[in-house]
Design a protein around this motif. Structure first.
Motif, PDB file in Angstrom:
ATOM      1  N   UNK A 106     -17.062  21.505  35.219  1.00 11.88           N
ATOM      2  CA  UNK A 106     -16.915  20.445  34.210  1.00 11.88           C
ATOM      3  C   UNK A 106     -15.940  19.371  34.714  1.00 11.88           C
ATOM      4  N   UNK A 107     -16.356  18.567  35.702  1.00 10.51           N
ATOM      5  CA  UNK A 107     -15.440  17.584  36.292  1.00 10.51           C
ATOM      6  C   UNK A 107     -14.952  16.522  35.307  1.00 10.51           C
ATOM      7  N   UNK A 108     -15.681  16.294  34.222  1.00 15.90           N
ATOM      8  CA  UNK A 108     -15.264  15.285  33.234  1.00 15.90           C
ATOM      9  C   UNK A 108     -13.972  15.680  32.516  1.00 15.90           C
ATOM     10  N   UNK A 109     -13.574  16.948  32.611  1.00 18.77           N
ATOM     11  CA  UNK A 109     -12.332  17.382  31.975  1.00 18.77           C
ATOM     12  C   UNK A 109     -11.115  16.662  32.543  1.00 18.77           C
ATOM     13  N   UNK A 110     -11.173  16.243  33.792  1.00 20.10           N
ATOM     14  CA  UNK A 110     -10.061  15.489  34.379  1.00 20.10           C
ATOM     15  C   UNK A 110      -9.878  14.175  33.620  1.00 20.10           C
ATOM     16  N   UNK A 111     -10.978  13.496  33.363  1.00 21.27           N
ATOM     17  CA  UNK A 111     -10.920  12.227  32.625  1.00 21.27           C
ATOM     18  C   UNK A 111     -10.432  12.455  31.204  1.00 21.27           C
ATOM     19  N   UNK A 112     -10.931  13.498  30.535  1.00 18.19           N
ATOM     20  CA  UNK A 112     -10.499  13.799  29.166  1.00 18.19           C
ATOM     21  C   UNK A 112      -8.998  14.083  29.110  1.00 18.19           C
ATOM     22  N   UNK A 113      -8.504  14.827  30.070  1.00 18.59           N
ATOM     23  CA  UNK A 113      -7.087  15.161  30.122  1.00 18.59           C
ATOM     24  C   UNK A 113      -6.246  13.901  30.346  1.00 18.59           C
ATOM     25  N   UNK A 114      -6.688  13.054  31.252  1.00 20.65           N
ATOM     26  CA  UNK A 114      -5.955  11.822  31.524  1.00 20.65           C
ATOM     27  C   UNK A 114      -5.929  10.932  30.280  1.00 20.65           C
ATOM     28  N   UNK A 115      -7.054  10.796  29.588  1.00 19.31           N
ATOM     29  CA  UNK A 115      -7.125   9.988  28.365  1.00 19.31           C
ATOM     30  C   UNK A 115      -6.221  10.560  27.280  1.00 19.31           C
ATOM     31  N   UNK A 116      -6.209  11.860  27.152  1.00 14.43           N
ATOM     32  CA  UNK A 116      -5.380  12.538  26.155  1.00 14.43           C
ATOM     33  C   UNK A 116      -3.899  12.277  26.417  1.00 14.43           C
ATOM     34  N   UNK A 117      -3.490  12.419  27.682  1.00 14.90           N
ATOM     35  CA  UNK A 117      -2.081  12.209  28.017  1.00 14.90           C
ATOM     36  C   UNK A 117      -1.687  10.759  27.822  1.00 14.90           C
ATOM     37  N   UNK A 118      -2.561   9.800  28.177  1.00 17.39           N
ATOM     38  CA  UNK A 118      -2.263   8.381  27.978  1.00 17.39           C
ATOM     39  C   UNK A 118      -2.121   8.047  26.510  1.00 17.39           C
ATOM     40  N   UNK A 119      -2.902   8.682  25.682  1.00 18.89           N
ATOM     41  CA  UNK A 119      -2.859   8.450  24.230  1.00 18.89           C
ATOM     42  C   UNK A 119      -1.466   8.772  23.663  1.00 18.89           C
TER      43      UNK A 119
END
Length: 108
Positions: free
Chosen positions: A92-105
Motif C-alpha cells: 500500500x504505497x499510498x500510505x506514505x502520502x496519507x501519513x505525510x498529509x496527516x502530519x502536515x495537517x
C-alpha cells in the motif's frame, strides 16, 4: 529412551554458542532453501539493519532476511520493525502520502 545425562548434555549444547549458531543455520536453510552459502554467511555476519542502521537485538530489532515474496530473491538483512514497514508499504504505497498529509495537517 534417553537418559537424563544425555538430555542435560543436549541442553548444554543448544545453549552454547556453537549450538545456537547451528540452530540459526538450520532455521535459515529451512526458511530460505534457495539461499546460497554466501547469503547465509552475509546474514550471520550482519550486526545492523540496512535500512535504519539499528543494532540487532531480541526485541523490536530482530534480524530478518529481506526477500521478494514473488521471486524469492534475497535482498538484504533488516530488522523486524523495518521488515514490517517495508511489507506494508510495498502493498500500500499510498500510505506514505496519507501519513505525510496527516502530519502536515496537525503541524500547520
Amino acid at each position: 529412551m534417553r537418559s537424563c545425562k544425555g538430555k542435560v548434555s543436549e541442553l548444554r549444547y543448544r545453549r552454547s554458542e556453537k549450538g545456537r549458531l547451528s540452530s540459526k543455520k538450520s532455521q535459515y536453510r529451512r526458511l530460505y532453501p534457495q539461499a546460497t552459502q554466501e547469503d547465509l554467511s552475509f546474514y550471520l555476519a550482519a550486526t545492523n539493519c540496512e535500512l535504519c542502521n539499528m543494532v540487532f537485538d531480541d526485541n523490536k530489532h530482530r534480524k530478518c532476511q529481506d526477500h521478494c515474496h514473488d521471486t524469492g530473491q534475497i535482498r538484504g538483512v533488516i530488522c523486524s520493525r523495518c521488515n514490517t514497514l517495508e511489507g506494508i508499504l510495498s502493498r500500500e504505497p499510498e500510505l506514505i502520502w496519507f501519513l505525510q498529509s496527516y502530519k502536515e495537517k496537525y503541524n500547520a
